[in-house]
Motif scaffolding. Sequence first.
Motif: not given
Length: 354
Positions: A122-136, A198-207, A56-59
């Motif tokens: 460096a290798v690709p990594f994510v930060v994970v929350g309490s319910d396994d939601t991940a942000i790349r 950001i929320l990518d078009t494939d539904g992944t969260l990125n920082l 619901v956030t613009p962009g």
Amino acid sequence: MEEFPVKVSEAVCLGASLALSGICYCLYKKSRTTLDKLEDAPHFTIDGKLKDILKVTPGACLQYAVIEGAVQPVGEPLTSSFQKEIFGVLQKVLLREHRLVWNSLSRTWTDSERVLHQRVTAVPFVVVGSDDTAIRVLCPLQASGVHMETTHEKFHQVNYGFSDIIGQYLSGEKLKGQLETEEMLKVGATLTGVGELILDTDGTLNLRPPSNGSEYFLSITDFDTLLGEQESTAGWWKGLAIASAVAGAGVLLWLGRRYYNKLKVHWQREKERREFDRLRAENPRPRAPVAGHEAIEEEHLVNACVICLTQPRNCILLECGHVCCCYSCYQALPQPRCPICRQSISRVVPLYHV
């Protein structure tokens, strides 16, 4: 009045202090702006609701947000080169050479170091929350902050022979040894990230680094510690800017004091000159009897100023009473001292030849 000279040392001190204060002030403003943005940045918990907020956030983008979670690799993690039980997603290996160099000015040995080898992996990594939601996390090497911890540190000291010691004293350099360090962002470490979410078009969260130019942070400390570090940095730059400005103001005050003292001397000499002219006007010089050309030349040589040798002696220096110079040369003296006896001159009166 002649021009007011500014010494090279004064000009250098003034220019350096003003330049340093300007640079420090710019860095303070930058740190202060970053600190204000950090304080205003919204905090988000990494869970399933985060995607709904971004939808619901613009962009589908939050330009500056704070998140915190556990580090997990995307694929195979990195293994420490020195401790095989440690795994991570970022690795930095440094090999630095330490030397002692003789400083001929301070007559002491000073420490010097240079980087012989550096490797960052460096290798690709994510930060994970309490319910396994991940942000790349994107572009982690561009981030500021302490996001790696030391996992290995060893100093390899050099052993010297007698000929090596003689060579070191002749060359002015002593090799101390090599420092080998390894830093890693470990798997499972808690990471605080501040950047563009950001929320990518494939539904992944990125920082990622903010597109508006704000500073990108990744830190293994909590947000309050990160905020305190930025406050300390801003305070240091502010203090340096104030100290440099005060130093510049001190140089300006010193120059102003010197200029005022020079003006006082000029005003005093003008006052003495006017008094001297007034006394001469009140007591006009009596006409001398007409003499021959040779007599005039002889009188001129006898009564010539000992400084310029062209003008007649027309003043008496008090309190010593010497008659040795003209009034113009008296005013040109660097110090108010008699050229003959070096006593201080308190006042000058005109000399009348009868």
